[in-house]
Design a protein around this motif. Structure first.
Motif, PDB file in Angstrom:
ATOM      1  N   ARG A  51      13.912  -8.529 -20.069  1.00 25.16           N
ATOM      2  CA  ARG A  51      13.615  -7.579 -20.952  1.00 25.16           C
ATOM      3  C   ARG A  51      12.146  -7.436 -21.437  1.00 25.16           C
ATOM      4  O   ARG A  51      11.557  -8.719 -21.965  1.00 25.16           O
ATOM      5  CB  ARG A  51      14.582  -8.387 -22.313  1.00 25.16           C
ATOM      6  CG  ARG A  51      14.447  -7.489 -23.749  1.00 25.16           C
ATOM      7  CD  ARG A  51      15.582  -8.225 -24.608  1.00 25.16           C
ATOM      8  NE  ARG A  51      15.796  -7.089 -25.738  1.00 25.16           N
ATOM      9  CZ  ARG A  51      16.854  -6.554 -25.971  1.00 25.16           C
ATOM     10  NH1 ARG A  51      17.722  -6.493 -24.941  1.00 25.16           N
ATOM     11  NH2 ARG A  51      16.971  -6.085 -27.205  1.00 25.16           N
ATOM     12  N   TYR A  52      11.960  -6.307 -21.747  1.00 25.77           N
ATOM     13  CA  TYR A  52      10.483  -5.861 -22.094  1.00 25.77           C
ATOM     14  C   TYR A  52      10.296  -5.216 -23.343  1.00 25.77           C
ATOM     15  O   TYR A  52      11.093  -4.352 -23.485  1.00 25.77           O
ATOM     16  CB  TYR A  52       9.715  -5.029 -20.804  1.00 25.77           C
ATOM     17  CG  TYR A  52       9.612  -6.047 -19.512  1.00 25.77           C
ATOM     18  CD1 TYR A  52       8.812  -7.003 -19.277  1.00 25.77           C
ATOM     19  CD2 TYR A  52      10.710  -5.602 -18.709  1.00 25.77           C
ATOM     20  CE1 TYR A  52       8.748  -7.510 -18.030  1.00 25.77           C
ATOM     21  CE2 TYR A  52      10.618  -6.237 -17.167  1.00 25.77           C
ATOM     22  CZ  TYR A  52       9.820  -7.361 -17.106  1.00 25.77           C
ATOM     23  OH  TYR A  52       9.719  -7.713 -15.991  1.00 25.77           O
ATOM     24  N   ARG A  53       9.325  -5.681 -24.232  1.00 25.55           N
ATOM     25  CA  ARG A  53       9.084  -4.795 -25.546  1.00 25.55           C
ATOM     26  C   ARG A  53       7.962  -3.818 -25.295  1.00 25.55           C
ATOM     27  O   ARG A  53       7.007  -4.398 -24.729  1.00 25.55           O
ATOM     28  CB  ARG A  53       8.896  -5.694 -26.360  1.00 25.55           C
ATOM     29  CG  ARG A  53       9.978  -6.581 -26.801  1.00 25.55           C
ATOM     30  CD  ARG A  53       9.873  -7.563 -27.967  1.00 25.55           C
ATOM     31  NE  ARG A  53       8.742  -8.530 -27.732  1.00 25.55           N
ATOM     32  CZ  ARG A  53       8.801  -9.559 -26.826  1.00 25.55           C
ATOM     33  NH1 ARG A  53      10.033 -10.055 -26.311  1.00 25.55           N
ATOM     34  NH2 ARG A  53       7.884 -10.460 -26.492  1.00 25.55           N
ATOM     35  N   VAL A  55       5.593  -0.904 -27.433  1.00 29.94           N
ATOM     36  CA  VAL A  55       5.441  -0.422 -28.830  1.00 29.94           C
ATOM     37  C   VAL A  55       4.918   0.871 -28.717  1.00 29.94           C
ATOM     38  O   VAL A  55       4.115   1.165 -27.594  1.00 29.94           O
ATOM     39  CB  VAL A  55       4.372  -1.224 -29.675  1.00 29.94           C
ATOM     40  CG1 VAL A  55       4.980  -2.693 -29.732  1.00 29.94           C
ATOM     41  CG2 VAL A  55       3.217  -1.473 -28.860  1.00 29.94           C
ATOM     42  N   GLU A  90      14.000   1.189 -33.228  1.00 23.64           N
ATOM     43  CA  GLU A  90      13.977   0.622 -31.982  1.00 23.64           C
ATOM     44  C   GLU A  90      15.009   1.169 -30.780  1.00 23.64           C
ATOM     45  O   GLU A  90      16.239   1.194 -31.339  1.00 23.64           O
ATOM     46  CB  GLU A  90      14.170  -0.983 -32.070  1.00 23.64           C
ATOM     47  CG  GLU A  90      13.090  -1.723 -32.709  1.00 23.64           C
ATOM     48  CD  GLU A  90      13.258  -3.246 -32.823  1.00 23.64           C
ATOM     49  OE1 GLU A  90      14.060  -3.825 -31.918  1.00 23.64           O
ATOM     50  OE2 GLU A  90      12.999  -3.698 -33.913  1.00 23.64           O
ATOM     51  N   THR A  92      17.021   0.666 -27.014  1.00 27.04           N
ATOM     52  CA  THR A  92      16.954  -0.214 -25.659  1.00 27.04           C
ATOM     53  C   THR A  92      17.573   0.642 -24.485  1.00 27.04           C
ATOM     54  O   THR A  92      18.633   1.185 -24.972  1.00 27.04           O
ATOM     55  CB  THR A  92      17.555  -1.675 -26.028  1.00 27.04           C
ATOM     56  OG1 THR A  92      17.212  -2.075 -27.113  1.00 27.04           O
ATOM     57  CG2 THR A  92      17.760  -2.334 -24.932  1.00 27.04           C
ATOM     58  N   VAL A 105      12.788  -2.269 -24.432  1.00 23.88           N
ATOM     59  CA  VAL A 105      13.099  -2.090 -25.932  1.00 23.88           C
ATOM     60  C   VAL A 105      11.864  -1.265 -26.413  1.00 23.88           C
ATOM     61  O   VAL A 105      10.587  -1.897 -26.498  1.00 23.88           O
ATOM     62  CB  VAL A 105      13.060  -3.330 -26.805  1.00 23.88           C
ATOM     63  CG1 VAL A 105      13.271  -3.272 -28.029  1.00 23.88           C
ATOM     64  CG2 VAL A 105      14.284  -4.086 -26.150  1.00 23.88           C
ATOM     65  N   ILE A 107       9.596   0.229 -29.179  1.00 22.93           N
ATOM     66  CA  ILE A 107       9.510   0.059 -30.776  1.00 22.93           C
ATOM     67  C   ILE A 107       8.968   1.041 -31.365  1.00 22.93           C
ATOM     68  O   ILE A 107       7.653   1.445 -30.874  1.00 22.93           O
ATOM     69  CB  ILE A 107       8.947  -1.372 -30.963  1.00 22.93           C
ATOM     70  CG1 ILE A 107       9.807  -2.365 -30.263  1.00 22.93           C
ATOM     71  CG2 ILE A 107       8.594  -1.588 -32.380  1.00 22.93           C
ATOM     72  CD1 ILE A 107       9.009  -3.722 -29.985  1.00 22.93           C
ATOM     73  N   TYR A 123       5.685  -7.907 -32.857  1.00 22.94           N
ATOM     74  CA  TYR A 123       6.633  -7.998 -31.769  1.00 22.94           C
ATOM     75  C   TYR A 123       6.003  -8.563 -30.468  1.00 22.94           C
ATOM     76  O   TYR A 123       6.752  -8.681 -29.460  1.00 22.94           O
ATOM     77  CB  TYR A 123       6.676  -6.330 -31.461  1.00 22.94           C
ATOM     78  CG  TYR A 123       7.703  -5.769 -32.514  1.00 22.94           C
ATOM     79  CD1 TYR A 123       8.981  -5.850 -32.690  1.00 22.94           C
ATOM     80  CD2 TYR A 123       6.636  -4.818 -33.598  1.00 22.94           C
ATOM     81  CE1 TYR A 123       9.616  -5.372 -33.796  1.00 22.94           C
ATOM     82  CE2 TYR A 123       7.562  -4.337 -34.700  1.00 22.94           C
ATOM     83  CZ  TYR A 123       8.984  -4.593 -34.719  1.00 22.94           C
ATOM     84  OH  TYR A 123       9.588  -3.734 -35.821  1.00 22.94           O
ATOM     85  N   PRO A 125       4.336  -7.269 -28.059  1.00 23.60           N
ATOM     86  CA  PRO A 125       4.692  -6.624 -26.771  1.00 23.60           C
ATOM     87  C   PRO A 125       4.384  -6.881 -25.648  1.00 23.60           C
ATOM     88  O   PRO A 125       3.185  -7.363 -25.552  1.00 23.60           O
ATOM     89  CB  PRO A 125       4.518  -5.082 -27.034  1.00 23.60           C
ATOM     90  CG  PRO A 125       3.240  -5.321 -28.133  1.00 23.60           C
ATOM     91  CD  PRO A 125       3.425  -6.674 -28.751  1.00 23.60           C
TER      92      PRO A 125
END
Length: 268
Positions: A51-53, A55, A90, A92, A105, A107, A123, A125
């Motif tokens: 799972r990667y965030r 922004v 957000e 996903t 994800v 943001i 976050y 990221p």
């Protein structure tokens, strides 16, 4: 009542280890041991995808939200694992790339609600997409300020950072030439791409590119950590993790010298 009890046969109880009274009949094979069978390895659930965030940064009205919305319809989207109803700001999406699934994800909070510094600290990221509009000089100036901050804080070196010139389809209204955006990205160790969320130009390329950059950075860091561990165990020399990353990056760049362009999102 006693007569009835004597006539009716008494129920026979048996344990899983004893012979089943049905064994040998059409429905008796293995019946007695059904509860004692060990679970099959295939019954265990596979590990969740990484799972990667990511922004979304930049001035308002440059098309950040429109880009995220287009990501949700990408041909790389994993059809059965897309979540469009996440928390406010957000989104996903599960992406299938190179036969490997990953969850991204995105943001997307308005810039007036959260500063770049707070967004990064909140976050943490894995990647930053810094967007501007090619028809708005002020949005480019703000994107430059954001990139300068990310560069000064070493975010562009440690994380995936992509400068995005959106609304590229508005050719007659363009005020930011492609060369200017490319030069800014190159000067700040960032990647560069122009898109148009209106006509879906380079949207899939951006989605795939940001995922590719995060995977490459992750792979580089793991190699650097392994090198650091190996050096420490051998006691021959001590090398910092930061220096190990720089060495590996130089090796990678020498192997792909012909692909150094900041527009190539598939290499570091």
């Amino acid at each position: 009542m006693k007569i009835i009890e004597e006539v009716l046969p008494k129920k026979t109880k048996f344990r899983a280890s004893e012979r089943s009274p049905f064994e040998g009949s059409c429905c008796g094979g293995g019946y007695s041991n059904v509860d004692s069978l060990p679970p099959s390895p295939t019954d265990s659930e596979p590990p969740p995808p990484p799972r990667y965030r990511v922004v979304m940064l930049g001035e308002a009205s440059v098309g950040k939200t429109a880009l995220v919305s287009q990501f949700m319809t990408s041909e790389y989207m994993h059809t059965y694992d897309a979540s469009l109803d996440d928390e406010f700001g957000e989104k996903t999406v599960s992406v299938l790339l190179d036969d490997e699934e990953s969850e991204l994800v995105f943001i997307d909070h308005p810039s007036v609600e959260m500063s770049v510094e707070n967004c990064l600290s909140t976050y943490e990221p894995h990647a930053c997409i810094v967007a501007y509009s090619v028809v708005d000089r002020n949005s480019f100036r703000i994107a430059e300020e954001i990139l300068n901050y990310l560069w000064q804080e070493h975010v562009t070196k440690e994380k995936a950072v992509i400068l995005v010139g959106n609304k590229a389809d508005l050719a007659r209204s363009r005020v930011i030439p492609t060369t200017e955006g490319k030069a800014l990205a190159a000067s700040r160790d960032a990647k560069f791409i122009e898109t148009s969320s209106g006509i879906q130009h380079n949207v899939d390329e951006l989605l795939v590119g940001v995922l590719k950059q995060m995977r490459l950075k992750e792979k580089r860091d793991k190699k650097a950590a392994a090198m650091e561990s190996s050096k420490m165990k051998s006691s021959r020399t001590h090398i910092s993790l930061h220096l190990a990353k720089e060495i590996l990056q130089k090796i990678c760049l020498s192997d792909i010298a012909k692909s150094k362009s900041c527009e190539n999102l598939h290499v570091l």
